[in-house]
Scaffold this motif. Structure first.
Motif, PDB file in Angstrom:
ATOM      1  N   ALA A 185      -0.371  -2.735 -13.565  1.00  0.00           N
ATOM      2  CA  ALA A 185       0.690  -1.890 -14.111  1.00  0.00           C
ATOM      3  C   ALA A 185       1.920  -2.744 -14.379  1.00  0.00           C
ATOM      4  N   ILE A 186       2.505  -2.513 -15.540  1.00  0.00           N
ATOM      5  CA  ILE A 186       3.758  -3.161 -15.926  1.00  0.00           C
ATOM      6  C   ILE A 186       4.819  -2.079 -16.011  1.00  0.00           C
ATOM      7  N   LEU A 187       5.893  -2.235 -15.254  1.00  0.00           N
ATOM      8  CA  LEU A 187       7.020  -1.313 -15.352  1.00  0.00           C
ATOM      9  C   LEU A 187       8.144  -2.076 -16.061  1.00  0.00           C
ATOM     10  N   ALA A 188       8.267  -1.806 -17.358  1.00  0.00           N
ATOM     11  CA  ALA A 188       9.265  -2.471 -18.194  1.00  0.00           C
ATOM     12  C   ALA A 188       9.510  -1.621 -19.444  1.00  0.00           C
ATOM     13  N   PRO A 189      10.689  -1.553 -19.926  1.00  0.00           N
ATOM     14  CA  PRO A 189      11.884  -2.086 -19.306  1.00  0.00           C
ATOM     15  C   PRO A 189      12.235  -1.265 -18.061  1.00  0.00           C
ATOM     16  N   ALA A 190      12.712  -1.961 -17.068  1.00  0.00           N
ATOM     17  CA  ALA A 190      13.106  -1.309 -15.817  1.00  0.00           C
ATOM     18  C   ALA A 190      14.633  -1.352 -15.722  1.00  0.00           C
ATOM     19  N   THR A 191      15.239  -0.198 -15.777  1.00  0.00           N
ATOM     20  CA  THR A 191      16.692  -0.120 -15.720  1.00  0.00           C
ATOM     21  C   THR A 191      17.207  -0.386 -14.309  1.00  0.00           C
ATOM     22  N   PHE A 192      18.505  -0.543 -14.208  1.00  0.00           N
ATOM     23  CA  PHE A 192      19.200  -0.685 -12.932  1.00  0.00           C
ATOM     24  C   PHE A 192      18.791   0.452 -12.001  1.00  0.00           C
ATOM     25  N   ASN A 193      18.818   1.667 -12.515  1.00  0.00           N
ATOM     26  CA  ASN A 193      18.474   2.842 -11.732  1.00  0.00           C
ATOM     27  C   ASN A 193      17.010   2.799 -11.273  1.00  0.00           C
ATOM     28  N   THR A 194      16.106   2.456 -12.168  1.00  0.00           N
ATOM     29  CA  THR A 194      14.679   2.422 -11.836  1.00  0.00           C
ATOM     30  C   THR A 194      14.379   1.367 -10.780  1.00  0.00           C
ATOM     31  N   ILE A 195      14.919   0.171 -10.940  1.00  0.00           N
ATOM     32  CA  ILE A 195      14.702  -0.899  -9.954  1.00  0.00           C
ATOM     33  C   ILE A 195      15.197  -0.458  -8.577  1.00  0.00           C
ATOM     34  N   ASN A 196      16.405   0.106  -8.534  1.00  0.00           N
ATOM     35  CA  ASN A 196      16.970   0.513  -7.236  1.00  0.00           C
ATOM     36  C   ASN A 196      16.209   1.682  -6.630  1.00  0.00           C
ATOM     37  N   GLN A 197      15.839   2.682  -7.432  1.00  0.00           N
ATOM     38  CA  GLN A 197      15.072   3.813  -6.896  1.00  0.00           C
ATOM     39  C   GLN A 197      13.740   3.340  -6.330  1.00  0.00           C
ATOM     40  N   TRP A 198      13.070   2.461  -7.047  1.00  0.00           N
ATOM     41  CA  TRP A 198      11.768   1.956  -6.609  1.00  0.00           C
ATOM     42  C   TRP A 198      11.911   1.229  -5.279  1.00  0.00           C
ATOM     43  N   ALA A 199      12.850   0.320  -5.192  1.00  0.00           N
ATOM     44  CA  ALA A 199      13.033  -0.448  -3.954  1.00  0.00           C
ATOM     45  C   ALA A 199      13.431   0.435  -2.777  1.00  0.00           C
ATOM     46  N   LEU A 200      14.184   1.488  -3.047  1.00  0.00           N
ATOM     47  CA  LEU A 200      14.639   2.385  -1.982  1.00  0.00           C
ATOM     48  C   LEU A 200      13.647   3.509  -1.682  1.00  0.00           C
ATOM     49  N   GLY A 201      12.575   3.610  -2.471  1.00  0.00           N
ATOM     50  CA  GLY A 201      11.572   4.645  -2.234  1.00  0.00           C
ATOM     51  C   GLY A 201      11.983   6.020  -2.709  1.00  0.00           C
ATOM     52  N   ILE A 202      12.849   6.096  -3.692  1.00  0.00           N
ATOM     53  CA  ILE A 202      13.277   7.389  -4.253  1.00  0.00           C
ATOM     54  C   ILE A 202      12.364   7.684  -5.433  1.00  0.00           C
ATOM     55  N   THR A 203      11.420   8.592  -5.220  1.00  0.00           N
ATOM     56  CA  THR A 203      10.305   8.764  -6.158  1.00  0.00           C
ATOM     57  C   THR A 203      10.320  10.082  -6.924  1.00  0.00           C
ATOM     58  N   GLU A 204      11.478  10.530  -7.322  1.00  0.00           N
ATOM     59  CA  GLU A 204      11.536  11.788  -8.078  1.00  0.00           C
ATOM     60  C   GLU A 204      10.934  11.646  -9.484  1.00  0.00           C
ATOM     61  N   LYS A 205      10.878  10.424 -10.012  1.00  0.00           N
ATOM     62  CA  LYS A 205      10.310  10.186 -11.341  1.00  0.00           C
ATOM     63  C   LYS A 205       8.875   9.704 -11.201  1.00  0.00           C
ATOM     64  N   PHE A 206       8.015  10.194 -12.067  1.00  0.00           N
ATOM     65  CA  PHE A 206       6.594   9.849 -12.024  1.00  0.00           C
ATOM     66  C   PHE A 206       6.362   8.351 -12.004  1.00  0.00           C
ATOM     67  N   ILE A 207       6.987   7.600 -12.907  1.00  0.00           N
ATOM     68  CA  ILE A 207       6.665   6.170 -12.963  1.00  0.00           C
ATOM     69  C   ILE A 207       7.125   5.438 -11.703  1.00  0.00           C
ATOM     70  N   VAL A 208       8.247   5.856 -11.134  1.00  0.00           N
ATOM     71  CA  VAL A 208       8.721   5.229  -9.894  1.00  0.00           C
ATOM     72  C   VAL A 208       7.793   5.604  -8.737  1.00  0.00           C
ATOM     73  N   GLY A 209       7.365   6.861  -8.691  1.00  0.00           N
ATOM     74  CA  GLY A 209       6.433   7.289  -7.658  1.00  0.00           C
ATOM     75  C   GLY A 209       5.111   6.547  -7.741  1.00  0.00           C
ATOM     76  N   PHE A 210       4.594   6.393  -8.967  1.00  0.00           N
ATOM     77  CA  PHE A 210       3.355   5.641  -9.127  1.00  0.00           C
ATOM     78  C   PHE A 210       3.542   4.215  -8.621  1.00  0.00           C
ATOM     79  N   ALA A 211       4.623   3.569  -9.040  1.00  0.00           N
ATOM     80  CA  ALA A 211       4.859   2.171  -8.665  1.00  0.00           C
ATOM     81  C   ALA A 211       5.039   2.017  -7.154  1.00  0.00           C
ATOM     82  N   ALA A 212       5.760   2.931  -6.546  1.00  0.00           N
ATOM     83  CA  ALA A 212       5.956   2.865  -5.091  1.00  0.00           C
ATOM     84  C   ALA A 212       4.621   3.018  -4.361  1.00  0.00           C
ATOM     85  N   GLU A 213       3.820   3.954  -4.786  1.00  0.00           N
ATOM     86  CA  GLU A 213       2.509   4.152  -4.163  1.00  0.00           C
ATOM     87  C   GLU A 213       1.570   2.991  -4.485  1.00  0.00           C
ATOM     88  N   GLY A 214       1.727   2.426  -5.691  1.00  0.00           N
ATOM     89  CA  GLY A 214       0.881   1.314  -6.108  1.00  0.00           C
ATOM     90  C   GLY A 214       0.990   0.110  -5.195  1.00  0.00           C
TER      91      GLY A 214
END
Length: 181
Positions: free
Chosen positions: A80-109
């Motif tokens: 999986a490639i998550l790009a472009p990844a915005t400031f918000n997306t990078i921070n949500q992913w690292a912090l485990g905030i998974t309200e968005k599908f792509i961030v949730g997928f990446a966190a679980e991935g």
């Protein structure tokens, strides 16, 4: 080449996402079976293109979680490639905030061992925020390949972005290296 490797292309609302059609075509030419997932805002930006992007990939474009009673219409990802990844997306992913599908997928991935590649798209003002560097470090520490800095995305000055020069090829090359072993 027959497409048999599954590549998830996951994008957030930064200007390079407007060129995702070309990235899908490049991925398909390299033998990937491409699936497109977007943040809700990125889907809004591409709203008029979504039917064509679904025809191009042969798969539904996803921008929200499915309901528990709905079948999963995507097969497991090889990469999986998550790009472009915005400031918000990078921070949500690292912090485990998974309200968005792509961030949730990446966190679980991360926990599922799916090879994950991300390439930020942020300007030089955003990267002055200490959380951004902590988030990049956190993701790298969890095994995510973050294409940022030398050999990846280099931030531009605010308002001076060049979406057509976003280095998509680096993400696709990284995915190919994962498959090659």
């Amino acid at each position: 080449m027959t497409a048999n490797r599954v590549l998830y292309l996951l994008g957030s609302a930064a200007p390079p996402v407007l060129n995702v059609r070309s990235v899908i075509e490049q991925a398909q030419a390299a033998g990937w079976d491409a699936y497109l997932g977007l943040t809700p805002m990125a889907a809004r930006w591409l709203d008029d293109q979504l039917p064509e992007l679904e025809r191009l990939t042969g798969h539904p474009v996803r921008s929200k979680y499915k309901l528990p009673i709905e079948p999963d219409v995507w097969p497991p990802a090889d990469v999986a490639i998550l790009a472009p990844a915005t400031f918000n997306t990078i921070n949500q992913w690292a912090l485990g905030i998974t309200e968005k599908f792509i961030v949730g997928f990446a966190a679980e991935g991360i926990g599922k061992g799916i090879p994950l590649i991300t390439m930020p798209c942020v300007n030089a003002a955003y990267v002055q925020h200490t959380q951004f560097h902590q988030s990049v470090s956190t993701l790298r520490g969890m095994g995510v390949q973050v294409l940022y800095g030398e050999g990846g995305f280099v931030p531009n000055e605010p308002g001076k972005g060049r979406p057509d020069s976003y280095p998509w090829h680096l993400a696709l090359e990284a995915a190919a290296r994962v498959i090659a072993g």
